[in-house]
Design a protein around this motif. Sequence first.
Motif, PDB file in Angstrom:
ATOM      1  N   HIS A  74       0.834  -1.204   0.000  1.00  0.00           N
ATOM      2  CA  HIS A  74       0.000   0.000   0.000  1.00  0.00           C
ATOM      3  C   HIS A  74       0.869   1.255   0.000  1.00  0.00           C
ATOM      4  O   HIS A  74       0.652   2.188  -0.792  1.00  0.00           O
ATOM      5  CB  HIS A  74      -0.907  -0.039   1.233  1.00  0.00           C
ATOM      6  N   ASP A  75       1.873   1.295   0.864  1.00  0.00           N
ATOM      7  CA  ASP A  75       2.734   2.469   0.970  1.00  0.00           C
ATOM      8  C   ASP A  75       3.558   2.670  -0.310  1.00  0.00           C
ATOM      9  O   ASP A  75       3.708   3.795  -0.804  1.00  0.00           O
ATOM     10  CB  ASP A  75       3.669   2.327   2.168  1.00  0.00           C
ATOM     11  N   HIS A  76       4.095   1.578  -0.837  1.00  0.00           N
ATOM     12  CA  HIS A  76       4.918   1.678  -2.051  1.00  0.00           C
ATOM     13  C   HIS A  76       4.063   2.070  -3.247  1.00  0.00           C
ATOM     14  O   HIS A  76       4.476   2.896  -4.081  1.00  0.00           O
ATOM     15  CB  HIS A  76       5.617   0.352  -2.298  1.00  0.00           C
ATOM     16  N   ALA A  77       2.868   1.505  -3.330  1.00  0.00           N
ATOM     17  CA  ALA A  77       1.983   1.798  -4.455  1.00  0.00           C
ATOM     18  C   ALA A  77       1.578   3.265  -4.482  1.00  0.00           C
ATOM     19  O   ALA A  77       1.416   3.858  -5.557  1.00  0.00           O
ATOM     20  CB  ALA A  77       0.746   0.905  -4.386  1.00  0.00           C
ATOM     21  N   ALA A  78       1.415   3.859  -3.317  1.00  0.00           N
ATOM     22  CA  ALA A  78       1.073   5.277  -3.258  1.00  0.00           C
ATOM     23  C   ALA A  78       2.152   6.119  -3.913  1.00  0.00           C
ATOM     24  O   ALA A  78       1.866   7.080  -4.643  1.00  0.00           O
ATOM     25  CB  ALA A  78       0.860   5.706  -1.806  1.00  0.00           C
ATOM     26  N   GLY A  79       3.411   5.767  -3.669  1.00  0.00           N
ATOM     27  CA  GLY A  79       4.513   6.482  -4.301  1.00  0.00           C
ATOM     28  C   GLY A  79       4.546   6.282  -5.800  1.00  0.00           C
ATOM     29  O   GLY A  79       4.848   7.213  -6.559  1.00  0.00           O
ATOM     30  N   LEU A  80       4.222   5.074  -6.251  1.00  0.00           N
ATOM     31  CA  LEU A  80       4.182   4.815  -7.691  1.00  0.00           C
ATOM     32  C   LEU A  80       3.096   5.641  -8.357  1.00  0.00           C
ATOM     33  O   LEU A  80       3.301   6.197  -9.448  1.00  0.00           O
ATOM     34  CB  LEU A  80       3.956   3.322  -7.948  1.00  0.00           C
ATOM     35  N   LEU A  81       1.940   5.739  -7.725  1.00  0.00           N
ATOM     36  CA  LEU A  81       0.859   6.569  -8.281  1.00  0.00           C
ATOM     37  C   LEU A  81       1.284   8.029  -8.355  1.00  0.00           C
ATOM     38  O   LEU A  81       1.034   8.716  -9.351  1.00  0.00           O
ATOM     39  CB  LEU A  81      -0.402   6.450  -7.424  1.00  0.00           C
ATOM     40  N   ALA A  82       1.928   8.500  -7.303  1.00  0.00           N
ATOM     41  CA  ALA A  82       2.330   9.906  -7.244  1.00  0.00           C
ATOM     42  C   ALA A  82       3.369  10.245  -8.309  1.00  0.00           C
ATOM     43  O   ALA A  82       3.501  11.413  -8.693  1.00  0.00           O
ATOM     44  CB  ALA A  82       2.884  10.226  -5.851  1.00  0.00           C
ATOM     45  N   SER A  83       4.073   9.234  -8.809  1.00  0.00           N
ATOM     46  CA  SER A  83       5.107   9.487  -9.818  1.00  0.00           C
ATOM     47  C   SER A  83       4.521   9.928 -11.152  1.00  0.00           C
ATOM     48  O   SER A  83       5.222  10.520 -11.977  1.00  0.00           O
ATOM     49  CB  SER A  83       5.942   8.222 -10.034  1.00  0.00           C
ATOM     50  N   GLY A  84       3.247   9.615 -11.386  1.00  0.00           N
ATOM     51  CA  GLY A  84       2.617   9.967 -12.644  1.00  0.00           C
ATOM     52  C   GLY A  84       2.993   9.066 -13.807  1.00  0.00           C
ATOM     53  O   GLY A  84       2.601   9.323 -14.953  1.00  0.00           O
ATOM     54  N   LYS A  85       3.720   7.998 -13.533  1.00  0.00           N
ATOM     55  CA  LYS A  85       4.138   7.081 -14.594  1.00  0.00           C
ATOM     56  C   LYS A  85       3.019   6.090 -14.929  1.00  0.00           C
ATOM     57  O   LYS A  85       2.139   5.842 -14.103  1.00  0.00           O
ATOM     58  CB  LYS A  85       5.384   6.304 -14.143  1.00  0.00           C
ATOM     59  N   PRO A  86       3.072   5.480 -16.107  1.00  0.00           N
ATOM     60  CA  PRO A  86       2.153   4.379 -16.406  1.00  0.00           C
ATOM     61  C   PRO A  86       2.606   3.129 -15.664  1.00  0.00           C
ATOM     62  O   PRO A  86       3.680   2.600 -15.926  1.00  0.00           O
ATOM     63  CB  PRO A  86       2.269   4.210 -17.930  1.00  0.00           C
ATOM     64  N   VAL A  87       1.801   2.673 -14.693  1.00  0.00           N
ATOM     65  CA  VAL A  87       2.201   1.583 -13.810  1.00  0.00           C
ATOM     66  C   VAL A  87       1.156   0.475 -13.836  1.00  0.00           C
ATOM     67  O   VAL A  87      -0.051   0.744 -13.823  1.00  0.00           O
ATOM     68  CB  VAL A  87       2.375   2.074 -12.353  1.00  0.00           C
ATOM     69  N   VAL A  88       1.630  -0.764 -13.841  1.00  0.00           N
ATOM     70  CA  VAL A  88       0.766  -1.920 -13.630  1.00  0.00           C
ATOM     71  C   VAL A  88       1.351  -2.739 -12.490  1.00  0.00           C
ATOM     72  O   VAL A  88       2.552  -2.995 -12.449  1.00  0.00           O
ATOM     73  CB  VAL A  88       0.614  -2.779 -14.910  1.00  0.00           C
ATOM     74  N   LEU A  89       0.492  -3.125 -11.556  1.00  0.00           N
ATOM     75  CA  LEU A  89       0.853  -4.037 -10.473  1.00  0.00           C
ATOM     76  C   LEU A  89       0.107  -5.338 -10.729  1.00  0.00           C
ATOM     77  O   LEU A  89      -1.120  -5.399 -10.565  1.00  0.00           O
ATOM     78  CB  LEU A  89       0.469  -3.451  -9.114  1.00  0.00           C
TER      79      LEU A  89
END
Length: 257
Positions: free
Chosen positions: A129-144
Motif C-alpha cells: 500500500h505504501d509503495h503503491a502510493a509512491g508509484l501513483l504519485a510518480s505519474g508514470k504508467p504503472v501496472v501491479l
Amino acid sequence: MRIASYNVNGVNGRLPVLLQWLQETSPDIVCMQELKAPQEKFPEQAIYDLGYHAIWHGQKSWNGVAILSKTDDIEEISRVLPGDPEDVASRYLEATVQGIHVGCLYLPNGNPAPGPKFDYKLGWFKRLHDHAAGLLASGKPVVLAGDYNVMPTEKDVYKPERWGDDALFRPEVREAYKSLVDQGWTDAIRKLYPDEIIYTFWDYFRNAYSRNAGLRIDHFLLSPQLDKRLLKAGVDSNVRGWEKTSDHAPVWIELKD
C-alpha cells in the motif's frame, strides 16, 4: 500490447505448459509467480528460444517471480518490496519494460489465520500500500500484476460462505485490497466485467476445475495512465485444463499502444 500474469506453480515442472501457452498467445510482457526454483535453475534459454528476454528473482522450493518481455529493454528497478529489510522472500520484482513501470508480485497466502503467517500477510499488504502510493504519485504508467491471494468480493469466490475464516477472504484482507485500489488504481477485470463470475484459480482437489469451483485471486491494478489505455482483459481458463498444468490460469490485459 498484451500483458499477462501467470502463477506457474513451479516453472521447471510446468515448463512444457508455459512454453505452449507462450507460443499460442504470444503476450508482449509476462509477469510470473511461484517459480519454485533457485536463481541458477531458471529456464532462461528455453524462454529465450521463444523470443523472450527475462529477469527473475528465484528462491529454492518456494516463491519466485519473473518478468518476461519480447524486447530487450527490461530495466530492473528493485527485487525487494520496501519496508522490511529482514524479509528475504522472493515475492516482488519491479522494472520498466517497453515504456511501462511493471510491478510483479506474489502476495503471501497468510494461512492459518489468525497467526504469524496472517500477520506477515497484512504487513506485506501495508508495505505494498505504501509503495503503491509512491508509484501513483510518480505519474508514470504503472501496472501491479500478480497473485494477490485475495478474493475482493463474494463474486470472486465459489460458495463464499465456506471461506469466511480463510486468510484469502477474511475481512481484514479484503479491506486491505480495497484500500489499495481506492488510492486510485483500476482493477482491470472488474472495470470491464463488473458483474461476471470470473475465476483465475481452481484447486487440484474435488474436481474444482470441471465444476468451475474457483477463485479470482490474480489481479491487474492499473494507474490512471494505463486505465485510459485499457481495451480488453481476460483469463486463459482453458490452460487450467491442460495436462500437468498449474492450478492458476494465465490472466491478461490488452492496452492501446
